[in-house]
Design a protein around this motif. Structure first.
Motif, short mmCIF file in Angstrom:
data_model
loop_
_atom_site.label_atom_id
_atom_site.label_comp_id
_atom_site.label_asym_id
_atom_site.label_seq_id
_atom_site.Cartn_x
_atom_site.Cartn_y
_atom_site.Cartn_z
N VAL A 147 12.14 -8.47 -15.16
CA VAL A 147 11.58 -7.81 -13.98
C VAL A 147 10.20 -8.41 -13.72
CG1 VAL A 147 10.96 -5.63 -12.88
CG2 VAL A 147 12.70 -5.63 -14.68
N THR A 148 10.01 -8.98 -12.54
CA THR A 148 8.71 -9.52 -12.15
C THR A 148 8.14 -8.62 -11.07
OG1 THR A 148 9.53 -11.77 -12.53
CG2 THR A 148 7.50 -11.56 -11.23
N LEU A 149 6.91 -8.19 -11.25
CA LEU A 149 6.29 -7.31 -10.26
C LEU A 149 5.10 -8.02 -9.60
CD1 LEU A 149 5.84 -4.64 -8.79
CD2 LEU A 149 4.74 -3.75 -10.82
N ILE A 150 5.23 -8.23 -8.30
CA ILE A 150 4.16 -8.84 -7.50
C ILE A 150 3.60 -7.72 -6.64
CG2 ILE A 150 3.62 -10.58 -5.75
CD1 ILE A 150 6.51 -11.76 -6.46
N THR A 151 2.30 -7.52 -6.67
CA THR A 151 1.75 -6.50 -5.78
C THR A 151 0.69 -7.09 -4.87
OG1 THR A 151 0.84 -4.26 -5.63
CG2 THR A 151 -0.05 -5.66 -7.38
N GLN A 152 0.65 -6.54 -3.64
CA GLN A 152 -0.44 -6.88 -2.72
C GLN A 152 -1.59 -5.89 -2.92
OE1 GLN A 152 1.44 -7.82 1.43
NE2 GLN A 152 2.85 -6.53 0.29
N ASN A 153 -1.35 -4.88 -3.76
CA ASN A 153 -2.37 -3.83 -3.93
C ASN A 153 -3.47 -4.28 -4.87
OD1 ASN A 153 -0.68 -2.38 -2.35
ND2 ASN A 153 0.17 -1.12 -3.98
N VAL A 154 -4.67 -3.81 -4.60
CA VAL A 154 -5.81 -4.16 -5.45
C VAL A 154 -6.14 -3.02 -6.41
CG1 VAL A 154 -6.73 -5.84 -3.81
CG2 VAL A 154 -7.47 -3.45 -3.64
N GLU B 166 1.11 8.02 -1.87
CA GLU B 166 1.24 9.40 -2.37
C GLU B 166 0.32 9.69 -3.56
OE1 GLU B 166 5.66 10.67 -2.04
OE2 GLU B 166 5.56 8.51 -1.71
N SER B 167 -0.37 8.67 -4.05
CA SER B 167 -1.42 8.91 -5.04
C SER B 167 -2.74 9.23 -4.36
CB SER B 167 -1.61 7.67 -5.94
OG SER B 167 -0.49 7.51 -6.77
N GLY B 168 -2.77 9.07 -3.03
CA GLY B 168 -3.98 9.40 -2.29
C GLY B 168 -4.82 8.21 -1.88
N ILE B 169 -4.25 7.00 -1.95
CA ILE B 169 -4.98 5.81 -1.48
C ILE B 169 -4.46 5.47 -0.08
CG2 ILE B 169 -5.49 3.38 -1.89
CD1 ILE B 169 -5.17 3.85 -4.84
N ASP B 170 -5.36 5.34 0.86
CA ASP B 170 -4.96 5.06 2.25
C ASP B 170 -4.24 3.71 2.35
OD1 ASP B 170 -5.87 7.31 3.39
OD2 ASP B 170 -7.48 6.35 4.57
N THR B 171 -3.20 3.66 3.20
CA THR B 171 -2.60 2.36 3.51
C THR B 171 -3.51 1.67 4.54
OG1 THR B 171 -1.27 3.29 5.27
CG2 THR B 171 -0.27 3.25 3.08
N PHE B 172 -3.17 0.45 4.91
CA PHE B 172 -4.03 -0.31 5.82
C PHE B 172 -3.71 -0.03 7.28
CE2 PHE B 172 -3.78 -2.53 1.86
CZ PHE B 172 -5.12 -2.75 1.59
N ARG B 173 -2.41 -0.06 7.59
CA ARG B 173 -2.05 -0.07 9.00
C ARG B 173 -1.61 1.28 9.54
NH1 ARG B 173 -1.61 -4.55 6.66
NH2 ARG B 173 -2.86 -6.19 7.56
N VAL C 231 13.29 -6.89 -4.20
CA VAL C 231 13.08 -5.54 -3.69
C VAL C 231 11.66 -5.41 -3.17
CG1 VAL C 231 13.21 -3.08 -4.23
CG2 VAL C 231 14.64 -4.69 -5.48
N SER C 232 11.53 -4.97 -1.93
CA SER C 232 10.22 -4.79 -1.32
C SER C 232 9.95 -3.29 -1.19
CB SER C 232 10.25 -5.47 0.05
OG SER C 232 9.10 -5.16 0.79
N ILE C 233 8.79 -2.85 -1.64
CA ILE C 233 8.50 -1.41 -1.66
C ILE C 233 7.17 -1.12 -0.96
CG2 ILE C 233 8.15 0.63 -3.11
CD1 ILE C 233 9.62 -0.85 -5.39
N GLY C 234 7.19 -0.32 0.09
CA GLY C 234 5.95 0.18 0.68
C GLY C 234 5.04 -0.88 1.28
N ALA D 228 0.81 -1.23 0.00
CA ALA D 228 0.00 0.00 0.00
C ALA D 228 0.84 1.28 0.00
CB ALA D 228 -0.93 -0.02 1.21
N GLY D 229 2.06 1.21 0.56
CA GLY D 229 2.89 2.41 0.65
C GLY D 229 3.24 3.01 -0.70
N ILE D 230 3.28 2.18 -1.76
CA ILE D 230 3.66 2.76 -3.07
C ILE D 230 2.50 3.59 -3.64
CG2 ILE D 230 2.98 0.84 -4.60
CD1 ILE D 230 5.67 1.42 -6.12
N SER D 231 1.28 3.33 -3.20
CA SER D 231 0.14 4.09 -3.71
C SER D 231 -0.29 5.21 -2.76
CB SER D 231 -1.05 3.16 -3.97
OG SER D 231 -0.74 2.24 -5.00
#
Ligand code: APR
Length: 233
Positions: free
Chosen positions: A86-93, A18-25, A173-176, A13-16
């Motif tokens: 480059v493989t991108l795995i996201t937990q973001n929906v 600054e786009s204005g989407i709330d993180t969870f924790r 690499v882990s981001i946000g 969630a941290g990568i989004s």
């Protein structure tokens, strides 16, 4: 290190943010004013599908009003210009990685712009509101469609291909991401066990910080473009 050949990136969630989407924790365990267990478990959906549909309908609508930020765009550029895999795995929906130019994103926790039929398992791209009377286009079950979100207690998507990529990469690499939710929180250990270098880019030390060979702290919109520039140098 020498330039990596295969980079696996895990985002949260941290990568989004600054786009204005709330993180969870970061909001005291509340997600848009709801305790996570009120909107993100199969039990919650069974108990109050109207509330859960309304919640995700609002999130889906809100997505149309936000834009990818410099971190999403930098990862899109990395995929285009990096001389390797480059493989991108996201937990973001959200769909901000795709709108930032990244193709074939692995959404391990599902997607807001997708629906899942709980009667037949069909998944399809869906960008409008869902309700308890929505009809599955595959099996025609009314009330079958649900948000295609992996809720707590459910199995994340694509675990086999994720495991293969994490074992094969030479830089992870882990981001946000806070490193609070497994199995994603365990990928760093798997990557390390298979001899990848590990790097964390996060606003603050995550719960798993100690497991990374290197941690850089700061906002994603600064850290990610800088790191991508290094990779493309
Ligand atoms: N730049 C970089 N990192 C940031 C920024 C930012 N601008 N803002 C916040 N962060 C960091 C926070 O410090 C925190 O460590 O992002 C992390 C967000 O953590 P969480 O809110 O826990 O989000 P995430 O790790 O994606 O959650 C994992 O939990 O609720 C479930 O399924 C849901 O996918 C989600 C999973």
């Amino acid at each position: 290190m020498a330039h990596p050949k295969h980079i696996v990136i895990l985002t949260g969630a941290g990568i989004s943010a600054e786009s204005g989407i709330d993180t969870f924790r970061d909001a005291g365990g509340l997600w848009e004013n709801h305790p996570i267990e009120q909107v993100a478990t199969p039990q919650a959906f069974a108990a109050d599908p109207v509330l859960v549909h309304r919640f995700y309908n609002l999130r889906r609508a809100a997505l149309k009003k936000v834009e990818p930020n410099a971190a999403h765009l930098a990862l899109g550029r990395l995929q285009d210009e990096f001389d390797g895999e480059v493989t991108l795995i996201t937990q973001n929906v959200d769909d901000l990685h795709e709108r930032g130019g990244f193709r074939n994103v692995i959404h391990m926790h599902g997607e807001l712009n997708s629906a899942l039929c709980s009667a037949c398992g069909h998944r399809w791209e869906y960008r409008e509101d869902l309700s308890i009377t929505s009809i599955c286009p595959a099996c025609q079950t009314a009330g079958g469609p649900r948000p295609d979100i992996v809720w707590f207690g459910e199995m994340p998507y694509a675990m086999n291909s994720i495991e293969r990529a994490v074992k094969a990469c030479d830089l992870f690499v882990s981001i946000g991401t806070s490193g609070a939710v497994y199995p994603a929180a365990g990928f760093v250990q798997l990557a390390h066990a298979y001899r990848a270098k590990t790097l964390e880019l996060n606003l603050e030390p995550s719960q798993g910080s100690a497991m990374f060979a290197e941690s850089r702290l700061g906002p994603a919109t600064q850290l990610v473009p800088d790191w991508v520039a290094e990779m493309l140098d």
